[in-house]
Design a protein around this motif. Sequence first.
Motif, PDB file in Angstrom:
ATOM      1  N   VAL A  28      34.613  41.018  41.861  1.00  0.00           N
ATOM      2  CA  VAL A  28      35.527  41.715  40.950  1.00  0.00           C
ATOM      3  C   VAL A  28      36.790  40.883  40.746  1.00  0.00           C
ATOM      4  N   ALA A  29      37.359  40.377  41.833  1.00  0.00           N
ATOM      5  CA  ALA A  29      38.569  39.554  41.725  1.00  0.00           C
ATOM      6  C   ALA A  29      38.278  38.268  40.953  1.00  0.00           C
ATOM      7  N   TRP A  30      37.115  37.675  41.186  1.00  0.00           N
ATOM      8  CA  TRP A  30      36.741  36.456  40.449  1.00  0.00           C
ATOM      9  C   TRP A  30      36.616  36.744  38.954  1.00  0.00           C
ATOM     10  N   LEU A  31      36.061  37.899  38.604  1.00  0.00           N
ATOM     11  CA  LEU A  31      35.910  38.268  37.198  1.00  0.00           C
ATOM     12  C   LEU A  31      37.269  38.338  36.507  1.00  0.00           C
ATOM     13  N   PHE A  32      38.222  39.006  37.127  1.00  0.00           N
ATOM     14  CA  PHE A  32      39.563  39.104  36.539  1.00  0.00           C
ATOM     15  C   PHE A  32      40.242  37.741  36.485  1.00  0.00           C
ATOM     16  N   PHE A  33      40.014  36.934  37.498  1.00  0.00           N
ATOM     17  CA  PHE A  33      40.609  35.598  37.533  1.00  0.00           C
ATOM     18  C   PHE A  33      39.982  34.693  36.474  1.00  0.00           C
ATOM     19  N   SER A  34      38.660  34.751  36.333  1.00  0.00           N
ATOM     20  CA  SER A  34      37.986  33.882  35.371  1.00  0.00           C
ATOM     21  C   SER A  34      38.266  34.285  33.927  1.00  0.00           C
ATOM     22  N   LEU A  35      38.583  35.557  33.702  1.00  0.00           N
ATOM     23  CA  LEU A  35      38.954  36.009  32.358  1.00  0.00           C
ATOM     24  C   LEU A  35      40.443  35.791  32.070  1.00  0.00           C
ATOM     25  N   HIS A  36      41.145  35.157  33.001  1.00  0.00           N
ATOM     26  CA  HIS A  36      42.575  34.855  32.892  1.00  0.00           C
ATOM     27  C   HIS A  36      43.426  36.111  32.732  1.00  0.00           C
ATOM     28  N   LEU A  37      42.986  37.187  33.358  1.00  0.00           N
ATOM     29  CA  LEU A  37      43.761  38.419  33.354  1.00  0.00           C
ATOM     30  C   LEU A  37      44.703  38.492  34.560  1.00  0.00           C
ATOM     31  N   MET A  38      44.452  37.603  35.528  1.00  0.00           N
ATOM     32  CA  MET A  38      45.213  37.604  36.770  1.00  0.00           C
ATOM     33  C   MET A  38      45.422  36.154  37.200  1.00  0.00           C
TER      34      MET A  38
END
Length: 113
Positions: free
Chosen positions: A43-53
């Motif tokens: 989940v954290a990787w998803l947000f990081f890879s989408l540049h949301l975090m």
Amino acid sequence: MAKVSFLPTFFNLNSPLLIGMPVLFNPLLVIPLVITPIVACLVAWLFFSLHLMPAAVYPVPLTTPGFLKGFLATGGNWVALLVGILNLGIATGIYLPFVRLNDKYNLTSKVGD
């Protein structure tokens, strides 16, 4: 045991809960113990890879509550705080069926004795 170990577990000192419950020696509870960190990282990787975090750049003390670690490590990014709270909810959702099944098993084994 959960009431006694709540405060240490809140500050990432989970040894009393893991051994006192016992989570480590229960094959039913080992399944979510292994699956939950993997799902939380995805989940954290998803947000990081989408540049949301943003990436974590600041060191955070070990005893910082889990949902605040990302918020503090990213310099106060609110999306990181929401991801931490989301991961806490997901982890609760993963553990809940296993804990209920474990409670049901313990109840039926005590009735049989």
